[in-house]
Design an enzyme around this catalytic site. Structure first.
Site, PDB file in Angstrom:
ATOM      1  N   ASP A 197      11.422  15.979  18.735  1.00 54.39           N
ATOM      2  CA  ASP A 197      11.381  17.417  18.436  1.00 54.39           C
ATOM      3  C   ASP A 197      11.259  17.670  16.952  1.00 54.39           C
ATOM      4  O   ASP A 197      10.835  18.751  16.537  1.00 54.39           O
ATOM      5  CB  ASP A 197      12.630  18.083  19.017  1.00 54.39           C
ATOM      6  CG  ASP A 197      12.598  18.039  20.527  1.00 54.39           C
ATOM      7  OD1 ASP A 197      12.955  16.985  21.102  1.00 54.39           O
ATOM      8  OD2 ASP A 197      12.171  19.022  21.139  1.00 54.39           O
TER       9      ASP A 197
ATOM     10  N   GLN B 277      15.497  16.652  32.759  1.00 53.76           N
ATOM     11  CA  GLN B 277      14.056  16.579  32.519  1.00 53.76           C
ATOM     12  C   GLN B 277      13.476  15.267  33.060  1.00 53.76           C
ATOM     13  O   GLN B 277      12.350  15.227  33.571  1.00 53.76           O
ATOM     14  CB  GLN B 277      13.745  16.667  31.021  1.00 53.76           C
ATOM     15  CG  GLN B 277      13.994  18.017  30.375  1.00 53.76           C
ATOM     16  CD  GLN B 277      15.381  18.157  29.776  1.00 53.76           C
ATOM     17  OE1 GLN B 277      16.335  17.529  30.251  1.00 53.76           O
ATOM     18  NE2 GLN B 277      15.510  18.983  28.760  1.00 53.76           N
TER      19      GLN B 277
ATOM     20  N   ALA C 225       8.571  20.186  22.435  1.00 53.11           N
ATOM     21  CA  ALA C 225       8.181  20.683  21.113  1.00 53.11           C
ATOM     22  C   ALA C 225       6.749  21.212  21.044  1.00 53.11           C
ATOM     23  O   ALA C 225       6.532  22.376  20.675  1.00 53.11           O
ATOM     24  CB  ALA C 225       8.416  19.581  20.067  1.00 53.11           C
TER      25      ALA C 225
HETATM   26  C1  LIG Z   1       6.898  16.145  23.486  1.00 58.99           C
HETATM   27  S1  LIG Z   1       8.302  16.955  22.923  1.00 58.99           S
HETATM   28  C2  LIG Z   1       9.371  16.683  24.244  1.00 58.99           C
HETATM   29  C3  LIG Z   1      10.786  16.717  23.798  1.00 58.99           C
HETATM   30  O1  LIG Z   1      11.365  18.009  24.025  1.00 58.99           O
HETATM   31  C4  LIG Z   1      12.445  17.834  24.910  1.00 58.99           C
HETATM   32  O2  LIG Z   1      13.484  18.721  24.699  1.00 58.99           O
HETATM   33  P1  LIG Z   1      13.576  20.052  25.614  1.00 58.99           P
HETATM   34  O3  LIG Z   1      13.240  19.643  27.018  1.00 58.99           O
HETATM   35  O4  LIG Z   1      15.016  20.499  25.434  1.00 58.99           O
HETATM   36  O5  LIG Z   1      12.589  21.029  25.014  1.00 58.99           O
HETATM   37  C5  LIG Z   1      12.888  16.424  24.635  1.00 58.99           C
HETATM   38  O6  LIG Z   1      13.583  16.312  23.427  1.00 58.99           O
HETATM   39  C6  LIG Z   1      11.566  15.743  24.590  1.00 58.99           C
HETATM   40  O7  LIG Z   1      11.521  14.470  24.048  1.00 58.99           O
END
Ligand SMILES: CSC[C@H]1O[C@H](OP(=O)(O)O)[C@H](O)[C@@H]1O
Length: 349
Positions: free
Chosen positions: A236, A195, A49
């Protein structure tokens, strides 16, 4: 070696670390236009985010710099179109819209595109640097909640790679490690984009923080057998009632944690709060089937197999023990406590 920056401004252009290639390759891609940055967000070259918001702000600056270089008479209309394209890149992380809204007063203020471009670049760089400072404060507030000799569990990547630097959930983990409070971290792999496996384990190993990678299916077993003190995640979008949208699987972890007496911490800056809606109204991104049916281009499911691939889920406030922001801790979060947190901090929602 510290985690490389996810985002950098170099040689008068934006460079994004291509997170699709980590951990095996550290490759920066150059960007000169907003539409290219929107595609990078959508395709998850950059993700997380805060990192999405910062990248969008740089995208607006890039577009203004380009329009100024072209002496484009229709720059206002074209910049507005660029804003629309950036806003459409991903729906859940509210930082994207927060960052674009931070750009809006500059668009209204400047009648000269060259001056506007410089102002937008200065804002993007300010948001970038501010985010790092914010994350160190989140880290310290969250670390204060961690008991001595703790094992903690984290999900997805809310680290330096998801932010301007240091991280939110991983910021708490970094601060707790610095304070000698951690004996280790369990990182869930976080299918389908991995991730946790590709990014979080890599970040923590770079910092020499003991991390053990596990499949999500092991979460209940590990919480029962290894008794982590906290599940620590990012967000997010945190809604007005305290519900929090985060990577898919977070809700599962919160339920398992409640069953096993493990506390749940959401680490997020106030820029990740959306006080205009409650949790059930948070838009949940649905991502392509191929993320599930294929791995590195190889099929792992039958051709044409139907899939569910929501990228996020919403954890209800009653399953969250603490939300940690740059201004402090909201214990047992609910609508009134969140309102009071913003009021005490003097932050306009
Ligand atoms: C510090 S916000 C990180 C947050 O975003 C990730 O989603 P994505 O990798 O799909 O952008 C995930 O929800 C994380 O917790």
């Amino acid at each position: 070696m510290p985690t490389p920056d996810a985002i950098r401004w170099q040689n008068e252009q934006l460079e994004l670390l291509d997170q699709r290639l980590l951990p095996s390759q550290t490759t920066y891609l150059p960007y000169q236009r907003a539409e290219q940055v929107a595609a990078a967000i959508k395709d998850m070259v950059v993700r997380g985010a805060p990192a999405i918001g910062i990248s969008a702000a740089y995208g607006m600056a890039l577009e203004a710099l380009y329009l100024a270089s072209q002496k484009d008479a229709n720059w206002a209309e074209n910049l507005s179109s660029a804003r629309t394209i950036l806003a459409a890149s991903r729906p859940t992380a509210v930082n994207l819209f927060w960052a674009l809204e931070r750009c809006d007063p500059l668009l209204a203020k400047h009648a000269d595109i060259a001056e506007l471009a410089e102002a937008l670049l200065a804002l993007a760089q300010q948001l970038h640097q501010e985010d790092i400072a914010i994350n160190t404060r989140i880290g310290d507030h969250g670390a204060a909640l961690i008991p001595e000799d703790s094992l903690v569990y984290t999900h997805c990547n809310a680290g330096a790679l998801a932010t301007g630097g240091y991280g939110t959930a991983l910021g708490v983990i970094r601060s707790a490690w610095r304070d000698g409070k951690l004996r280790g971290v369990i990182a869930g792999e976080t299918r389908p984009w991995l991730q946790g496996a590709r990014l979080t384990s890599w970040e923590l190993m770079q910092d020499k923080i003991p991390v053990t990678l596990a499949i999500e299916g092991a979460a209940a077993h590990l919480m029962r057998e290894q008794k982590p003190s906290w599940v620590i995640v990012g967000a997010d979008r945190v809604a007005a009632n305290g519900d929090a949208a985060n990577k898919i699987g977070t809700y599962n972890l919160a339920i398992i944690a409640k069953h096993h007496g493990v506390k749940v911490m959401v680490a997020a800056p106030t820029s990740t709060f959306d006080l205009t809606i409650d949790g059930p109204d948070i838009p949940i991104e649905q991502r392509p089937s191929e993320e599930i049916t294929h791995s590195r281009g190889n099929p792992v499911a039958p051709d044409q197999c139907q899939t569910h691939n929501p990228a996020f889920d919403v954890t209800p406030a009653e399953l969250i023990d603490a939300i940690v922001t740059e201004h402090g801790v909201i214990l047992s979060p609910d609508r009134e406590r969140i309102r009071q947190h913003f009021a005490d901090a003097g932050v306009k929602p």
